[in-house]
Each structure stands twice: as C-alpha cells, then as structure tokens.
Design a protein around this motif. Structure first.
Motif, short mmCIF file in Angstrom:
data_model
loop_
_atom_site.label_atom_id
_atom_site.label_comp_id
_atom_site.label_asym_id
_atom_site.label_seq_id
_atom_site.Cartn_x
_atom_site.Cartn_y
_atom_site.Cartn_z
N LYS A 124 -10.26 -75.24 68.66
CA LYS A 124 -9.03 -75.78 68.04
C LYS A 124 -8.90 -77.29 68.28
N GLY A 125 -9.26 -77.78 69.41
CA GLY A 125 -9.20 -79.21 69.68
C GLY A 125 -10.21 -79.99 68.88
N LEU A 132 -11.40 -86.19 72.20
CA LEU A 132 -11.44 -84.71 72.22
C LEU A 132 -10.66 -84.19 73.44
N TYR A 133 -10.79 -84.83 74.59
CA TYR A 133 -10.06 -84.41 75.80
C TYR A 133 -8.55 -84.47 75.57
N ASN A 134 -8.13 -85.51 74.90
CA ASN A 134 -6.69 -85.63 74.63
C ASN A 134 -6.21 -84.54 73.69
N TYR A 135 -7.00 -84.19 72.71
CA TYR A 135 -6.61 -83.09 71.81
C TYR A 135 -6.57 -81.74 72.55
N LEU A 136 -7.53 -81.55 73.46
CA LEU A 136 -7.51 -80.30 74.22
C LEU A 136 -6.27 -80.25 75.13
N ASN A 137 -5.88 -81.37 75.69
CA ASN A 137 -4.75 -81.41 76.62
C ASN A 137 -3.42 -81.13 75.92
N THR A 138 -3.38 -81.37 74.62
CA THR A 138 -2.15 -81.14 73.86
C THR A 138 -2.16 -79.82 73.11
N ALA A 139 -3.21 -79.02 73.32
CA ALA A 139 -3.31 -77.74 72.60
C ALA A 139 -2.23 -76.77 73.09
#
Length: 707
Positions: free
Chosen positions: A83-84, A113-120
């Motif tokens: 999803k990220g 990508l890390y920032n997108y995963l952190n906001t999932a």
C-alpha cells in the motif's frame, strides 16, 4: 504440575495453534494473548481464501484453520508495503536503479517510501495497523483463558487503557468440578486407619474420623481427592538447626499436596508457613497414666475418717474432761447432797444428818464423759453451775466430732479410694521416679519446647535430658509404655479419651494443660481454605461432626465397660472388709466384760468368805449355784448384803417394826422367798438386823399373813 495450583502466562501469540486437550480437564490456569482475532469477519474471509492455496495454504494455517502470528505479521507487513509503494507510485515517478551490496548508495526514493509507510492506516489480519515514528501503535491484544471447553476471550489489552477484563468469573470460579486434590495424611487411630484387606485400592483402603469428615467436605465443596500417607510419618516440626520443616508441613510447602486432613494441631509456627481452616475439633494436652490399684479394704476402715492425731487428741480430751468434772464436782458445794433415807429410823431421820454424798466419783466422772461421747447419755446429772458448764462444753465438742466423723465416714466407706502417686502436672514435674514424654515430631513436643511457663520449661529439660529417650514415634508406642508402668504420656486429649475408653487400665491425671484445635491444612494462598472452612462450620452447626465423633469414639463396640462404682455419684455396698472391725471391737468388749465379771465374782466371793468365815471354794460354789438358778427369787439373801447408803458396819431398821416371834423362835426371811425357823447365826443375833428396802417388802408381807 498440570493442575489448578499453577498459573501459566504464555507470551506467544500462537496459543490457539496448540493442542490443549490434556490441560482442559485438569483445570490448569493458562492465560495467553492473541494478536489475530479469528472472530473478525474480515479476518475469517482472508483465512478462507488462504485455505484454497494447496499445499501452501495448509502450511501457513498450521492445519488448524488458525494462522500463526508470524505468518499473519508477514502478511500484514507485505500488505502495508504494497500500500505504501502504491501511494509512492501515485505521487512520484519511480526511478529504478541497480543496487550493489558492496557500495552504500541509498535509493533516492527510499525516504519517501518510508514516509508513506509511516502514514499508512489499514486493517489487516493482526487488527488495525498504523505507525508512529516508525513503530506500530493503536493495536490491541485479546486476553484468552483456558476453560473446560476451549480457549475463550475474557478481556482485551490496548496501549491507552491497559487490561480490561470482561469476564472476571474466569479467574475466580465459584466451583470447580471433577478436580482431584492430593490429600496428605498420617495413620493415627481413630482419625485415619489403613484397612487390612489387601484387595482394596485407592481411597477405599482408609477409614476413620478424618476420612468420613473429608468425604462430607468433598461432597459440599465438590471435588475429588486422592489420599496419600506422609512418607516420614510426621506431622511437621521445624528444626532450628537445619532450618527445615518435615512431615506433612514440608509436603504442603513443596506443593506436593493440596490438603492435609489429619489430627494436625493449629499453632503459630505452622500457621506462618501454611494455612489452616477453621478448627473442626477442640482439644488440649492431657496426662495419660496407668490406673493404680485400689486401696485394699482394711478391717478397721471405720477409723480412717479421722486422723491418728485426732483420735489421740480425743483420748486426751476424754481423760482431761473426766478429771476436770471430778475435781470441779468435789470443789463445788452444790454437788454434795443428803443421801436418800434407806435405813435411818424415824427419830434419826428427824435429826440433822451428818452424812453427805457426791455422785461424781472418779469412776462416775469417766462413765458420764464416755456416755456423752457415745451419744447415749448417763444417769448422772450435774447440779452445780460449774459442772454444767463443763458438761455443756463437752456436749458441744462431742456434737461436732460425731457429726464430722459421720459425714466423713460415708465418704470413706462408700467411695472407692484410689492410690495415685501423681495428681497433676505440678506433682509430675516435682518428682523424678516416674518418667514422662511426648510424641516425637508433634505439636505437644513443640508446646513444651517453646513454652515460657516455668513448670513446663522444667518438664522440657527433664524430657530432653532423660536417657533412654522418653519420646515415642507413635501413640501406640506411648500407650504401651504407660501400660508397662512407671511412665506418663503427655498427649492430646482426643487421643487420650480414645485410649482411656478402650482400656480400663488407663486413666487421665489432672486437667488439660492448654487449649487448641485441629484444622485442615492447605498451602499458603490456597483458594480451598475458605471454601473448606465454610463447609466445616456448616457441618458443625448440623451436628455432623459430633455424630462422627460418637461413631469413632463411643460406638465402635470395643469400649471398656468401666466400673461406675468409683464415681462419687454412686456408693459401694459396705462389706465385712469395710466395717468388720466394729464387730471385732464388739467381741473384744464382750470378752472384756466377761473377764471383769469373773474377776468381780471372785473378788466378791473372797470378801464374803472372810465375812461368813467359810472357805473360798464353798462360798464361790454357793454364789455360783445362786447365779445359775433361773427360776428362783431375784433377791439376794439379806445376811450377805449391806446397805449401800449407810456407813459400813452400821445398820438401821425402823423402830416401829419388830421381828415376829412364832413358837418361841425368831423367823428370818430370805430373798429366796422361804422362811426358816432355825436359830440365827451369830451375826444375826440382834433382832434389828439391817435389811435392804426390797427385803422389807418380804417382812411386811409375812406380817400381813400372821407369820
């Protein structure tokens, strides 16, 4: 270790994937956390899809329909990454680049990508997924508890509120069915006894008071039990040297037993390491001793009510009072009086008499005193005030003495007297001839060892230093030593009562030395203590425990038929051995009277023989013939009698009466009722011969008839 006493906390999230069939029915306390909520509809749909992948699906689901926590976390991590990455692809142009394991050149889009995963934020197999600074947050854990049917959710845990228990009853169950408890005990009559039948197994091998009590409690609290005997045959005593407990206490402390049902005393030392229920029996320490032989009945038992000193004092008082009343009577002028006229003529009666008499001679004084002491009275009566005072004081003295003797005689002759060398613990402690001891490893030994009372400390020092040892390994051994003699056994009163009621040669000496109770022991913190305490109180109120006590103490058929005659409430019938001495005294008194009568007969015959100027033998023969004649007159011949109220050798008759003369002869009338016309003897030459008053009756009768 698979029973209710142990509680296991599993940190793994895969508790549901294990086979817990062997632990369900032992009531093992198992608590665990669950990360995958299989009851969630979305989770169950995804798991159903996984099962379609063969054979990979079965491996992931562990062939149980429940996914392992590691597989679920891997599934969610891939889902979050996908999803990220999709979100990154929508907002950025991905620039793939070759990566080298040797060169440290980071991917330019890696931080994005890390920032997108952190906001999932999504919902996966492990619940809601979101991150805070790269760490997962906002998740929850289901709290599971193993029950008889299966694992059930009983609460939840989350980061904000902690644990929330939704089913408290799962941790505090009111009743536990089909639980088998290990019950530790010790063989001791009549509490626990092992049957001799070798074909019996399990709990049926045991019988006794505690076995019946355990059965009643188990029915109320609802549990099963397995009875086992303690290996070292000890109740439990703390050893100060090794600092270790032994016996049943050790078994409970090491959790090798759930309950201890025996004749186990509640005390401070044991209560500090184990728990006790409410006492089911109250008792104390008593002294068991061999019944002493009955005091042999003596012929003169009637002398026992008064001590020898009292008898001697009474004899002294008798002599002293007799002499006192004799002296007082002679000094008092009011005890001297004119004698009764028996042989004074009319002219002499009118003149002033010169003769006075005193009834209280020395012999009469002794007779008056003994007659009063024997409660028979006397024909002598004091006239003076002084003699009456002496007589009154003596009467009061005899009243108290005779009353005290009579009252104490009943106790001495009707109650069986026992010869007991000791009467209580104090007398036992003061002597050293009789040994005494207690049960090895019991609470009685601990009582004397730790007591602060001086007399008990003295007894403990004696028992500890005595060689050979006075401590015994069992009650049976202690009772055997008591029956052998010269040994007293300090034991608990309930066991003492059991032994005394079955052996008439045993008895209890003194009262109880302390007060305590028997209780059922459990390990520290056991949930069974309060339940069993309530059951004991209910059984006591219903009278069940008293019924069990009567069953095993009184109604066993081997109770000693103790003779109730020894009790003060019943009296013994008096036999010859008790009061035969009275008959001996009577016979001795009769024999003495006969001997004195013979001596008087001889003395009087000698005196008359001198007066009549004839031989002693003829005089004794004549007196004897008169004495044995049964049909003759009751009066003695007047010639051989002198007036007892006149002076010796002087006789008087009334002047108006003349002796009759018939045919020139003087007739003499004797007590035998016959008249004689022969010449009078020399002593009777004087016609005015002194006669007794009774003889004058015969003379008057003779004159009336013209003789």
């Amino acid at each position: 270790m698979n029973d209710y006493r142990y509680h296991y906390m599993f940190t793994t999230f895969d508790i549901e994937t294990f086979d817990l069939e062997d632990f369900k029915y032992n009531s093992v306390n198992i608590t665990a956390f669950r990360l995958v909520d299989v009851e969630d509809k979305r989770v169950s749909e995804k798991l159903a899809q996984m099962e379609k992948f063969q054979p990979i699906g079965q491996s992931i689901l562990n062939r149980s329909g429940i996914i392992q926590a590691e597989s679920a976390l891997m599934f969610d991590s891939v889902y979050v990454f996908a999803k990220g990455l999709a979100a990154l692809d929508q907002g950025h142009v991905l620039k793939p680049a070759n990566l080298s394991c040797e060169l440290e050149h980071p991917w330019e889009d890696g931080l994005s990508l890390y920032n997108y995963l952190n906001t999932a934020s999504l919902h996966g197999l492990t619940g809601h997924i979101e991150f805070t600074e790269g760490r997962r947050s906002g998740f929850k854990l289901d709290l599971l508890k193993l029950k008889r049917e299966q694992l059930q959710m009983v609460g939840q845990w989350n980061m904000g509120q902690g644990v929330n228990i939704t089913d408290p009853a799962a941790f505090y169950e009111s009743s536990v069915n089909n639980i088998t408890l290990i019950v530790m005990t010790r063989a001791e009559k009549p509490y626990v006894m092992v049957r001799e039948d070798k074909n019996l197994t399990g709990n049926s091998r045991y019988e006794g008071f505690c076995i019946d009590l355990l059965k009643s409690i188990a029915n109320q609290v609802d549990f099963n039990y397995d009875i086992r005997l303690v290996p070292d045959h000890m109740y439990g005593v703390y050893d100060p040297e090794s600092k270790q407990w032994n016996g049943i206490v050790r078994e409970l402390m090491d959790k090798r037993a759930d309950l201890a049902v025996a004749s186990m005393t509640i005390n401070y030392a044991r209560e500090s390491v184990i728990d006790f229920t409410k006492p089911f029996m109250n008792l104390g320490i008593g002294i068991l001793f061999k019944v002493s032989e009955s005091m042999p009945s003596r012929l003169f038992s009637f002398m026992n009510p008064l001590a020898v000193e009292i008898w001697l004092s009474m004899l002294g008082a008798y002599v002293l009072v007799s002499l006192t009343i004799w002296v007082v009577a002679r000094f008092s002028p009011y005890e001297w009086r004119i004698p009764e006229p028996c042989c004074l003529n009319a002219l002499e009666q009118e003149s002033e008499p010169e003769v006075y008499e005193n009834d209280f001679t020395l012999s009469n004084s002794f007779w008056f005193t003994i007659g009063t002491l024997m409660q028979q009275g006397s024909d002598l009566n004091p006239q003076a005030t002084s003699t009456r005072i002496v007589g009154g004081i003596w009467w009061f003295f005899t009243l108290i003495i005779i009353s005290s003797y009579t009252a104490n005689l009943a106790a001495f002759l009707t109650v069986e007297r026992m010869i007991t060398p000791i009467e209580n613990a104090a007398e036992l402690a003061e002597q050293t001839e009789i040994s005494y001891g207690t049960l090895e490893g019991g609470s009685t030994k601990t009582f004397f060892r730790d007591s602060k009372i001086g007399i008990y400390q003295k007894m403990w020092r004696f028992m500890e230093s005595k060689r050979p040892s006075v401590f015994v390994d069992s009650y049976e051994e202690g009772i055997k030593r008591v029956l052998e003699g010269n040994y007293a056994f300090l034991m608990e009163s309930t066991m003492l009562d059991y032994a005394v009621q079955r052996d008439c040669n045993l008895t209890q000496i003194g009262g109880l030395l302390d007060s305590k109770g028997y209780g059922i022991a459990t390990p520290k913190g056991s949930p069974w203590r309060d339940k069993i305490s309530l059951a004991i109180l209910e059984l006591q109120e219903k009278g069940t425990i008293q019924i069990l006590y009567d069953k095993w103490w009184k109604n066993t058929g081997d109770v000693c038929n103790r003779d109730d005659k020894s009790k003060e409430s019943k009296a013994n019938a008096l036999g010859v051995e008790n009061i035969g001495g009275v008959f001996v005294v009577l016979l001795c008194g009769l024999a003495l009277a006969i001997i004195v009568a013979v001596l008087e007969f001889c003395w009087n015959s000698r005196k008359n023989a001198q007066t009549d100027r004839q031989s002693l033998c003829s005089e004794m023969a004549e007196e004897l013939r008169f004495a044995i004649r049964c049909h003759g007159s009751r009066q003695r011949p007047a010639l051989k009698r002198t007036c007892s109220r006149c002076s010796p050798g002087t006789t008087y008759v009334p002047a108006a009466l003349e002796m009759p003369h018939i045919n020139g002869r003087t007739w003499y009338f004797h007590q035998d009722g016959h008249h004689h016309s022969h010449s009078p003897p020399a002593e009777a030459a004087n016609p005015h011969t002194c006669c007794d008053p009774d003889e004058w009756d015969n003379v008057l009768v003779a004159e009336k008839h013209g003789l």
